[in-house]
Design a protein around this motif. Sequence first.
Motif, PDB file in Angstrom:
ATOM      1  N   LYS A   4       0.849  -1.185   0.000  1.00  0.00           N
ATOM      2  CA  LYS A   4       0.000   0.000   0.000  1.00  0.00           C
ATOM      3  C   LYS A   4       0.891   1.244   0.000  1.00  0.00           C
ATOM      4  CE  LYS A   4      -3.585  -2.601   0.709  1.00  0.00           C
ATOM      5  NZ  LYS A   4      -4.346  -3.060  -0.378  1.00  0.00           N
ATOM      6  N   PRO A   5       0.411   2.348  -0.525  1.00  0.00           N
ATOM      7  CA  PRO A   5       1.232   3.560  -0.552  1.00  0.00           C
ATOM      8  C   PRO A   5       1.482   4.151   0.838  1.00  0.00           C
ATOM      9  CG  PRO A   5      -0.923   3.960  -1.541  1.00  0.00           C
ATOM     10  CD  PRO A   5      -0.830   2.494  -1.245  1.00  0.00           C
ATOM     11  N   LEU A   9       4.964   5.076   5.474  1.00  0.00           N
ATOM     12  CA  LEU A   9       4.617   6.051   6.516  1.00  0.00           C
ATOM     13  C   LEU A   9       4.255   5.331   7.816  1.00  0.00           C
ATOM     14  CD1 LEU A   9       4.051   8.951   7.381  1.00  0.00           C
ATOM     15  CD2 LEU A   9       1.730   8.658   6.508  1.00  0.00           C
ATOM     16  N   LEU A  10       3.470   4.273   7.713  1.00  0.00           N
ATOM     17  CA  LEU A  10       3.105   3.493   8.889  1.00  0.00           C
ATOM     18  C   LEU A  10       4.339   2.865   9.532  1.00  0.00           C
ATOM     19  CD1 LEU A  10       0.818   2.371  10.649  1.00  0.00           C
ATOM     20  CD2 LEU A  10       0.718   0.418   9.086  1.00  0.00           C
ATOM     21  N   LEU A  11       5.223   2.333   8.719  1.00  0.00           N
ATOM     22  CA  LEU A  11       6.454   1.741   9.232  1.00  0.00           C
ATOM     23  C   LEU A  11       7.320   2.788   9.928  1.00  0.00           C
ATOM     24  CD1 LEU A  11       8.140  -0.855   9.370  1.00  0.00           C
ATOM     25  CD2 LEU A  11       9.205  -0.153   7.232  1.00  0.00           C
TER      26      LEU A  11
END
Length: 57
Positions: A4-5, A9-11
């Motif tokens: 997912k794009p 950012l989540l990581l």
Amino acid sequence: MARKPWFPLLLALVLFGAGFALKALWIAGVVVLAVWLLGFVMRSVGAGGKRGRWYRW
């Protein structure tokens, strides 16, 4: 499985949060160690010249 794009950012947010928590735990550990050492060094002298326990349990 397609990435997912928002995955990078989540990581990054998870790693930042883990790093911050680890740093906070290090600081808390150092503070607790300093308080323990101060209590060990500054404990009062009891009857008979023996050093008493500085903790209550």
